[in-house]
Write an enzyme that holds these catalytic residues in place. Structure first.
Site, PDB file in Angstrom:
ATOM      1  N   ASP A  30      -7.993 -35.334  47.415  1.00 60.06           N
ATOM      2  CA  ASP A  30      -8.962 -34.289  47.741  1.00 60.06           C
ATOM      3  C   ASP A  30      -9.884 -34.792  48.839  1.00 60.06           C
ATOM      4  OD1 ASP A  30      -9.787 -31.582  45.965  1.00 60.06           O
ATOM      5  OD2 ASP A  30     -11.312 -32.285  47.363  1.00 60.06           O
ATOM      6  N   LYS A 213       5.681 -14.574  42.356  1.00 62.38           N
ATOM      7  CA  LYS A 213       4.318 -14.859  41.902  1.00 62.38           C
ATOM      8  C   LYS A 213       3.415 -13.641  42.090  1.00 62.38           C
ATOM      9  CE  LYS A 213       0.426 -16.943  40.950  1.00 62.38           C
ATOM     10  NZ  LYS A 213       0.018 -17.258  39.569  1.00 62.38           N
ATOM     11  N   PHE A 258      -1.636  -7.890  27.508  1.00 62.23           N
ATOM     12  CA  PHE A 258      -2.355  -7.261  28.617  1.00 62.23           C
ATOM     13  C   PHE A 258      -2.572  -5.765  28.392  1.00 62.23           C
ATOM     14  CE2 PHE A 258      -0.936 -11.228  30.301  1.00 62.23           C
ATOM     15  CZ  PHE A 258      -1.944 -11.632  31.157  1.00 62.23           C
ATOM     16  N   HIS A 260      -5.258  -4.764  26.446  1.00 63.22           N
ATOM     17  CA  HIS A 260      -6.579  -4.783  25.819  1.00 63.22           C
ATOM     18  C   HIS A 260      -7.579  -4.141  26.778  1.00 63.22           C
ATOM     19  CE1 HIS A 260      -5.011  -7.329  22.653  1.00 63.22           C
ATOM     20  NE2 HIS A 260      -4.490  -8.118  23.583  1.00 63.22           N
ATOM     21  N   CYS A 269      -7.094 -15.131  40.211  1.00 59.41           N
ATOM     22  CA  CYS A 269      -5.758 -14.709  40.645  1.00 59.41           C
ATOM     23  C   CYS A 269      -5.627 -13.218  40.912  1.00 59.41           C
ATOM     24  CB  CYS A 269      -4.722 -15.136  39.601  1.00 59.41           C
ATOM     25  SG  CYS A 269      -4.531 -16.917  39.436  1.00 59.41           S
ATOM     26  N   LYS A 272      -7.565 -11.401  44.107  1.00 62.83           N
ATOM     27  CA  LYS A 272      -7.128 -11.798  45.452  1.00 62.83           C
ATOM     28  C   LYS A 272      -5.631 -11.589  45.652  1.00 62.83           C
ATOM     29  CE  LYS A 272      -6.283 -16.795  44.868  1.00 62.83           C
ATOM     30  NZ  LYS A 272      -4.882 -16.789  45.329  1.00 62.83           N
ATOM     31  N   ARG A 337     -15.263 -16.381  39.159  1.00 60.69           N
ATOM     32  CA  ARG A 337     -14.714 -15.639  40.290  1.00 60.69           C
ATOM     33  C   ARG A 337     -14.348 -14.209  39.900  1.00 60.69           C
ATOM     34  NH1 ARG A 337     -10.552 -20.189  42.383  1.00 60.69           N
ATOM     35  NH2 ARG A 337     -10.615 -20.661  40.148  1.00 60.69           N
TER      36      ARG A 337
END
EC number: 1.1.1.22
Length: 440
Positions: A30, A213, A258, A260, A269, A272, A337
Site C-alpha cells: 500500500d 461481477k 435480498f 428484505h 458496491c 457505484k 459509503r
C-alpha cells in the site's frame, strides 16, 4: 505460492489474509504509510469480524507481510493481484480506473519470469485489455497473463465468503492458448484448498468475467429495489411485505435472499457498480433500462425516509429531537459509503430537527460525514429526550432493546423501524406509536 497484493483496503486485506491462511506467502502493498504502520502493529484499519485474528495468526506464522515498497514482492510473485479502489468518477458516473492503471504501470517494470496479473478490483468490461496494453507497452519482453478474478465478499461475512464461496470466477483471455493454460494452472493452484469444499472454479473469457461481477451486483440491487416497491404497495393496500417476501421467496426460482424491505441499498458496491454498468451499457449502445430505473428508485427512496418520521409523529419534525440507531449501511461493518443515514440525517436536520445517534462501529467515520449529528455512547444514551427513534441499521444489539427503558427515556414513544425488526402488535401493546416498512 508467492502472492503480491496491491491495495490493503477491504478486498485486498481480506483476500491477502485468506490466501495466507491457505498456506501461500502473501505480501500486501500500500502507498499509505499510516495504514502499513497500523497493520505492522497488528491494528486492522477496517471492522470485519474475525479479520484481526486471521491477520495476526498468519503474520505470526510468517506467511503474511505488509510493505510500502512492493518491488521485491512483485519480482518474486507467481501472481500479482490488483485490489485498488475504483470509485465512481466525478462528472460522468464511470468507474475511475486511475489506480488500476497506475498499479499496472508499476507492475510492468518489476515482474520477472512468467507472472499472472490478477484484477481483483471491480472494473468495467475491457479493463483487462487496458491493463495488458499498459504492461506490454511498458515492458514488451514481459512474460505474463492478465486474469480477471472478481470478488464476491459481503461485508460482515467476508472471510466465510472467501473460504466457502458459491463459486470462484476466473477470466482468462485465450483460454486455449499456452499463456492461458499456464494462467489457469496458477489460478487453480492458488485456489486448490477450496477443492475440499467442492467450490466450483468457473473459467470464462476475461470480458465475461468482468461483466459477471457487475451483472451479479445489479441483479441483487434490482431485487432489493423490487421488494421496496412492493413494500410501498403493501402499505397502500393493507398487505404485509414480509409475508409477501416469504410467499415469493419460497419459490426456488426466486429465492428468499435480498427480499428484505428497507430504506434502500448502500455500501461500497451496489451504488457505484450499478451506475458504472449503466454508463458502460450506454457507451456500447445497449442501454439497461431496468438498472437505470433501479438506481433512480433507490436514490429517491433513501431521500424519502425522513418523511416517515414526520408521518409517524403526525406533525413536522421542526423543533423535535430524533434519535438514529445505526448509521452504517449494514451491520457488522464500519462502512459508511452511501449509507441511508447519510440521506436521512441531513433531511431531518434541514427540516428543523435535532439529530442524535449511536452506531456500534461506524461513529468515527460517521462523525466526519455528519458533523451536525450528536454522537452518543450507547443506544440508550441516544434516545434520551427523543420525540422519535429511527431504527436505521439492524445491528444485533438493537434486536432486543429494553423497550420499557426506551419508553421511559424518550419524550414520547414513537419508533420508526426501517428494518422491520419489531412486531407491530408488540409495539402497540407497549404503548408505542410504531411505523415499519410495508406493513399496511
Amino acid at each position: 505460492m508467492r502472492v503480491a497484493m496491491i491495495g490493503t483496503g477491504y478486498v485486498g486485506l481480506v483476500s491477502g489474509a485468506c490466501f495466507a491462511d491457505f498456506g501461500h506467502v502473501v505480501t500486501c502493498i500500500d502507498k499509505d504509510p499510516s495504514k502499513i504502520e497500523r497493520l505492522e502493529r497488528g491494528e486492522i484499519p477496517i471492522f470485519e469480524p474475525g479479520l484481526d485474528d486471521l491477520v495476526a495468526a498468519n503474520v505470526r506464522e510468517g506467511r503474511l507481510f505488509f510493505t510500502l515498497d512492493g518491488a521485491e514482492a512483485i519480482r518474486n510473485a507467481d501472481a500479482v493481484f490488483i485490489a485498488v479502489g475504483t470509485p465512481t468518477r466525478r462528472g460522468d458516473g464511470h468507474a475511475d480506473l486511475s489506480y488500476v492503471h497506475a498499479a499496472a504501470e508499476e507492475i510492468a517494470g518489476l515482474i520477472e519470469g512468467f507472472t499472472v496479473i490478477v484484477t481483483k478490483s471491480t472494473v468495467p468490461v475491457g479493463t483487462g485489455d487496458e491493463v495488458e496494453a499498459i504492461i506490454r507497452k511498458t515492458n514488451p519482453q514481459a512474460d505474463f497473463a492478465v486474469v480477471s478474478n472478481p470478488e464476491f465478499l459481503r461485508e460482515g461475512a467476508a472471510i466465510g465468503d472467501f473460504k466457502r464461496p458459491d463459486r470462484v470466477v476466473i477470466g482468462v483471455d485465450d483460454i486455449d492458448s499456452d499463456t492461458g493454460s499456464r494462467a489457469q494452472k496458477v489460478m487453480s493452484e492458488l485456489y486448490r484448498p477450496l477443492n475440499l469444499n467442492e467450490s466450483p472454479l468457473l473459467f470464462v473469457g476475461r470480458r465475461t468475467s468482468e461483466l459477471i461481477k457487475y451483472a451479479a451486483n445489479a441483479f441483487l440491487a434490482m431485487k432489493i429495489t423490487f421488494i421496496n416497491e412492493m413494500a410501498d404497495l403493501c402499505e397502500a393496500v393493507g398487505a404485509d411485505v414480509q409475508q409477501v417476501a416469504r410467499g415469493i421467496g419460497l419459490d426456488k426460482r426466486i429465492g428468499s435472499k435480498f427480499l428484505h424491505a428497507g430504506p434502500g441499498y448502500g455500501g461500497s458496491c451496489f451504488p457505484k457498480d450499478t451506475i458504472a454498468l449503466v454508463r458502460t451499457a450506454q457507451q456500447y449502445g445497449a442501454p439497461t433500462k431496468l438498472i437505470e430505473a433501479t438506481v433512480e428508485v433507490n436514490d429517491a427512496r433513501k431521500k424519502a425516509m425522513a418523511e416517515r418520521v414526520a408521518a409517524t409523529l403526525g406533525t413536522s419534525v421542526q423543533g423535535k429531537t430524533v434519535a438514529l440507531l445505526g448509521l452504517t449501511f449494514k451491520p457488522n461493518t464500519d462502512d459508511m459509503r452511501d449509507a441511508p443515514s447519510l440521506d436521512i440525517a441531513p433531511a431531518l436536520i434541514a427540516a428543523g430537527a435535532k439529530v442524535q445517534a449511536f452506531d456500534p462501529e461506524g461513529m468515527h467515520e460517521a462523525a466526519k460525514l455528519l458533523p451536525d449529528v450528536e454522537m452518543k455512547d450507547s443506544a440508550y444514551d441516544a434516545v434520551v429526550g427523543a420525540d422519535a427513534v429511527v431504527l436505521v441499521t439492524e445491528w444485533d444489539q438493537f434486536r432486543a432493546l429494553d423497550l420499557d427503558r426506551i419508553k421511559l427515556l424518550m419524550k414520547q414513544p414513537v419508533l420508526v423501524d426501517l428494518r422491520n425488526i419489531y412486531r407491530p402488535e408488540d409495539m402497540k401493546s407497549r404503548g408505542f406509536r410504531y411505523m415499519g416498512i410495508g406493513r399496511g
